[in-house]
Scaffold this active site. Structure first.
Site, PDB file in Angstrom:
ATOM      1  N   GLY A  13       0.778  -1.234   0.000  1.00 50.25           N
ATOM      2  CA  GLY A  13       0.000   0.000   0.000  1.00 50.25           C
ATOM      3  C   GLY A  13       0.810   1.285   0.000  1.00 50.25           C
ATOM      4  CB  ILE A  17       1.666  -0.407  -8.333  1.00 50.39           C
ATOM      5  CG1 ILE A  17       2.784  -0.744  -9.320  1.00 50.39           C
ATOM      6  CG2 ILE A  17       0.305  -0.806  -8.906  1.00 50.39           C
ATOM      7  CD1 ILE A  17       2.919  -2.211  -9.660  1.00 50.39           C
ATOM      8  CG  ASN A 106       9.195 -10.492  -4.758  1.00 48.43           C
ATOM      9  OD1 ASN A 106       9.602  -9.930  -3.740  1.00 48.43           O
ATOM     10  ND2 ASN A 106       9.160  -9.898  -5.942  1.00 48.43           N
ATOM     11  CG  ASN A 132       6.554  -9.034 -11.957  1.00 45.94           C
ATOM     12  OD1 ASN A 132       5.727  -9.757 -12.503  1.00 45.94           O
ATOM     13  ND2 ASN A 132       6.803  -7.792 -12.354  1.00 45.94           N
ATOM     14  CG  ASP A 160       2.234  -8.369 -20.329  1.00 42.98           C
ATOM     15  OD1 ASP A 160       3.329  -7.807 -20.313  1.00 42.98           O
ATOM     16  OD2 ASP A 160       1.794  -9.042 -19.386  1.00 42.98           O
ATOM     17  NE  ARG A 163       4.080  -2.614 -20.709  1.00 43.57           N
ATOM     18  CZ  ARG A 163       4.749  -3.161 -19.702  1.00 43.57           C
ATOM     19  NH1 ARG A 163       5.007  -4.465 -19.702  1.00 43.57           N
ATOM     20  NH2 ARG A 163       5.174  -2.413 -18.706  1.00 43.57           N
ATOM     21  CG  HIS A 188       3.913 -10.161 -16.464  1.00 45.23           C
ATOM     22  ND1 HIS A 188       3.657  -9.214 -17.419  1.00 45.23           N
ATOM     23  CD2 HIS A 188       4.576  -9.516 -15.477  1.00 45.23           C
ATOM     24  CE1 HIS A 188       4.133  -8.048 -17.031  1.00 45.23           C
ATOM     25  NE2 HIS A 188       4.708  -8.200 -15.852  1.00 45.23           N
TER      26      HIS A 188
END
Ligand code: NAD
Ligand code: LMR
Length: 332
Positions: A13, A17, A106, A132, A160, A163, A188
């Site tokens: 948060g 992003i 991650n 990711n 994607d 794009r 991705h």
């Protein structure tokens, strides 16, 4: 009478992003201007002070649809009763890295968050993983949340798709709304497959409108595959505004019925997929929603030899990522 409040979790948060995403969620852009929402926002303990600042700004936005804001660093508190979980919080890659280089660090986040969603989220929760490498992180979360139907897990490939649509529209000199049926297959990552073969421009095959097939097979695909890295090289940080925009688009596509003759891309569980791919992977497919997060994979699209070869590469990469997590990250 007003609709019941929908509880939405957003992780990461205080990150970049989230800073674009939260305000657009609060304004009603994703779920509709008649849908009250509560935001449940998660951060790591060291970022809680910064998250308090984000909360103050959300309050200062005076959003009439935002009925409640909860913040914290315990996923078992924050995920309580959420119907939509946007798992953004994770480390972004730096210059020269591939997204899968983030897996060891991650991946662990998604073990804990999968378990927490399993225990406390609404039984109908839909999950969109952005952090990711999102496909394999999503696979990890799904494995740790057996109570939640597997079809409710998504990894975001909408950026994607967006794009790819822009590049086709630009090349064909048409408006973006005239590019439809743009599927992204696979991971991705830099092996993803932007499917210009089945895409349409003004309702006709894109290959009829863009005669330079060398561009489609070469530069177009490379550009979409490597756009994230190009942005990191230019900005010094990974995409954020366009990523938040893609999350909003992904939610709208999932919760609103897909117009006839169109589809959207999302990486979802391969179980019982109509293309004969191995089960238990998170793979991007063209999808159609019937609303409220219920969707089907668009069946029967033709893979020519070129697409088939590329799809095999992205599939093998996902199988390799899965082998890594099976050995190192998924230890129950
Ligand atoms: P950022 O570093 O600006 O923000 C990430 C935030 O997540 C940080 O504030 C961090 O403290 C927080 N965080 C880390 N671990 C957490 C945890 N366990 N629980 C809650 N919060 C946690 O990064 P960003 O630019 O916002 O990107 C976030 C992720 O999204 C990255 O992994 C990035 O690669 C990925 N991304 C994906 C796409 C896509 O299309 N799928 C697009 C852009 C970025
Ligand atoms: C993107 O596609 O922009 C994101 O996944 C960030 C990255 O690492 O490329």
């Amino acid at each position: 009478m007003s609709k019941p409040t929908k509880r939405i979790a957003v992780t990461g948060g205080a990150g970049q992003i989230a800073y674009s995403l939260l305000f657009r969620l609060a304004s009603g852009e994703a779920l509709g201007h008649d849908q009250p929402i509560a935001l449940h926002i998660l951060e790591v303990p060291s970022m809680e002070r910064a998250l308090e600042g984000v909360k103050m700004e959300l309050e200062d936005g005076a959003f009439s649809l935002l009925t409640e804001i909860r913040i914290g660093s315990d996923p078992y508190q924050i995920f309580k009763n959420v119907e939509l979980a946007l798992l953004v919080g994770a480390k972004p890659r730096g210059p020269g890295m591939e997204r899968k280089d983030l897996l060891a660090e991650n991946g662990k986040i998604f073990i804990e968050q999968g378990k927490a969603l399993n225990e406390v989220a609404h039984s109908d929760v839909k999950v969109i993983v952005v952090g990711n490498p999102c496909n394999t992180n999503c696979l990890i979360a799904m494995h740790h949340a057996p109570r939640i139907p597997r079809q409710h897990f998504h990894a975001m490939t909408r950026l994607d798709q967006n794009r790819a649509c822009f590049q086709l529209a630009h090349r064909a000199e048409v408006s973006l709304s005239e590019v439809t049926q743009m599927a992204i297959w696979g991971n991705h990552s830099s092996t993803q497959v932007p499917d210009y073969v089945n895409a349409k421009i003004r309702g006709r095959p894109a290959m009829e409108c863009i005669r330079d097939h060398t561009w489609l097979e070469g530069e177009f695909i490379r550009l979409v595959q490597n756009r994230g890295a190009e942005i990191i090289a230019a900005r010094g940080k990974s995409s954020a505004g366009s990523a938040a925009n893609a999350v909003i688009d992904a939610i709208k596509s999932l919760f609103q019925p897909t117009p006839a003759g169109q589809w959207f891309s999302s990486a979802i569980c391969t179980d019982r997929n109509p293309y004969g791919l191995p089960e238990d992977l998170i793979f991007s497919f063209p999808c159609r929603s019937i609303g409220d997060g219920l969707y089907e994979i668009v069946p029967g699209l033709i893979w020519n030899d070129f697409l088939r070869a590329k799809i095999e590469v992205t599939l093998n990469e996902l199988l390799e990522e899965k082998a890594i997590i099976e050995k190192e990250v998924i230890k129950r």
